[in-house]
Design a protein around this motif. Sequence first.
Motif, mmCIF file in Angstrom:
data_model
loop_
_atom_site.group_PDB
_atom_site.id
_atom_site.type_symbol
_atom_site.label_atom_id
_atom_site.label_comp_id
_atom_site.label_asym_id
_atom_site.label_seq_id
_atom_site.Cartn_x
_atom_site.Cartn_y
_atom_site.Cartn_z
ATOM 1 N N THR A 45 49.946 46.045 39.211
ATOM 2 C CA THR A 45 49.137 45.261 40.156
ATOM 3 C C THR A 45 48.333 46.172 41.089
ATOM 4 O O THR A 45 47.849 45.708 42.131
ATOM 5 N N LYS A 46 48.156 47.408 40.689
ATOM 6 C CA LYS A 46 47.469 48.377 41.546
ATOM 7 C C LYS A 46 46.087 48.704 40.994
ATOM 8 O O LYS A 46 45.667 48.165 39.982
ATOM 9 N N TYR A 47 45.382 49.606 41.692
ATOM 10 C CA TYR A 47 44.080 50.053 41.211
ATOM 11 C C TYR A 47 44.199 50.687 39.824
ATOM 12 O O TYR A 47 45.219 51.291 39.472
ATOM 13 N N THR A 48 43.122 50.575 39.065
ATOM 14 C CA THR A 48 42.986 51.330 37.818
ATOM 15 C C THR A 48 41.704 52.169 37.944
ATOM 16 O O THR A 48 40.966 52.028 38.916
ATOM 17 N N PRO A 49 41.424 53.043 36.984
ATOM 18 C CA PRO A 49 40.129 53.725 37.008
ATOM 19 C C PRO A 49 38.983 52.712 37.078
ATOM 20 O O PRO A 49 39.086 51.608 36.543
ATOM 21 N N ALA A 102 29.969 51.237 40.035
ATOM 22 C CA ALA A 102 31.106 50.327 40.210
ATOM 23 C C ALA A 102 32.114 50.873 41.207
ATOM 24 O O ALA A 102 32.725 50.120 41.964
ATOM 25 N N SER A 103 32.280 52.182 41.246
ATOM 26 C CA SER A 103 33.270 52.783 42.145
ATOM 27 C C SER A 103 32.916 52.551 43.607
ATOM 28 O O SER A 103 33.788 52.601 44.478
ATOM 29 N N HIS A 104 31.637 52.282 43.871
ATOM 30 C CA HIS A 104 31.206 52.027 45.245
ATOM 31 C C HIS A 104 30.907 50.550 45.508
ATOM 32 O O HIS A 104 30.445 50.204 46.598
ATOM 33 N N SER A 105 31.161 49.703 44.521
ATOM 34 C CA SER A 105 30.897 48.273 44.711
ATOM 35 C C SER A 105 32.150 47.450 44.459
ATOM 36 O O SER A 105 32.832 47.022 45.387
ATOM 37 N N THR A 106 32.519 47.287 43.217
ATOM 38 C CA THR A 106 33.684 46.447 42.901
ATOM 39 C C THR A 106 34.976 47.236 42.740
ATOM 40 O O THR A 106 36.049 46.643 42.697
ATOM 41 N N PRO A 109 37.789 46.548 37.457
ATOM 42 C CA PRO A 109 37.990 45.130 37.136
ATOM 43 C C PRO A 109 39.438 44.757 37.438
ATOM 44 O O PRO A 109 40.312 45.636 37.488
ATOM 45 N N THR A 110 39.711 43.489 37.633
ATOM 46 C CA THR A 110 41.061 43.045 37.987
ATOM 47 C C THR A 110 42.097 43.603 37.010
ATOM 48 O O THR A 110 41.967 43.463 35.793
ATOM 49 N N THR A 111 43.104 44.233 37.554
ATOM 50 C CA THR A 111 44.114 44.912 36.732
ATOM 51 C C THR A 111 44.802 43.944 35.779
ATOM 52 O O THR A 111 44.933 44.218 34.570
ATOM 53 N N THR A 112 45.240 42.814 36.285
ATOM 54 C CA THR A 112 45.937 41.833 35.447
ATOM 55 C C THR A 112 45.049 41.364 34.304
ATOM 56 O O THR A 112 45.504 41.217 33.163
#
Length: 397
Positions: free
Chosen positions: A63-67, A265-269, A272-275
């Motif tokens: 449930t954490k950040y991904t690349p 994407a690294s500076h915007s979203t 994508p949702t991990t799940t």
Amino acid sequence: MNEFLADRVKVLTPSTTLAITAKAKELRAEGKDVIGLGAGEPDFNTPDHIIEAAYESMKAGQTKYTPAAGTAELKKAIMDKFQKDQHLSYEPAEIFVGSGAKHVLYNLFQAVLNEGDEVLIPTPYWVSYPEQVKLAGGNPVFVEGLEENDYKVTAEQIKAAATDRTKAVIINSPSNPTGMVYTKQELEEIGKACLELNLLIVSDEIYEKLLYGGTKHFSIAELLPELKNQTILVNGVSKSHSMTGWRIGYAAGDKAIIKAMTNLASHSTSNPTTTAQFGALAAYTGTQEPVEVMRQSFEKRLEKVFDQVTAIPGFRCKRPQGAFYLFPNVMDAAKACGFESVDDFAKGLLEKANVAVIPGSGFGAPENIRLSYATDLNSFEEALKRIRQYVETNQKN
């Protein structure tokens, strides 16, 4: 407070579906039995094994950040999919996973367009293409896909429309809204024209798995090695696996472009949702039987309703080869009912026949309407009965 708005949002064209959608909701609130044929998503639930995989991933602490460009596991599954379906080999650095194919396209245009760059967009088009180009400072240039050519453009048309400011061309096959599919020969000719003109090819293949009547899907990137290098493939699990709300799309192509999209994407979203990524992983690594079941269901619906659509006075329609839309030209019916435009005709259908359809003006085809058969068959057939009755009752001559 309009003085605080940025110029980039002022140029956006309001969605033509908003008024129809708002009016349909208003009529339903009044107790009217309105049937909506505007759905751009399958009416099937996401397959159980995908839901279970997502649930298990959450319980396991995923449930954490991904690349920012997606997990390594999902990228590998996407690479395997390309190898299996198109015999195309990609590296992880050539894959970008985003929050739906729409987000992927948005990032792509932001990454490659400078102010004043032109993008060739065949008409009819998916409604967001020109708006996303404008948001990136580009200029959409429309190339008409003629009805007599199944709403597809030719290499000659692309050559004629290109200028020294043209940077890219969009190919959407199978098409939203027409459901038409480019043949291998048509794509080869377009591809060679793009190579000659040095145009980036944006190939939107989101409806790839929904094909009918034995139609075969070809990706323009698989036809020539040079075309692979000059093409950004865009796809996702939304339509194929009925995962529209999960928001997982992806792009494959040149490393420099993919890196730029990733940085954006690294500076915007962020990621994508991990799940949802774990759900998409299960979609590609698990059974594909639900995909075929859904495809067969849509094909049966098409076979049931196509003749009913063309039997409506003033309607003419090309038989779609993919996606889940019918895109009839209804200008004759609109005129026969006393309307000057199809938009007004669609408004009449909603207010008098309680059927909500999407006017083709939003797709660059003002003589057409889009009907989605990604809805239950009984409702679709009842809507067609209402439309036919309305047309037959209101004809002026």
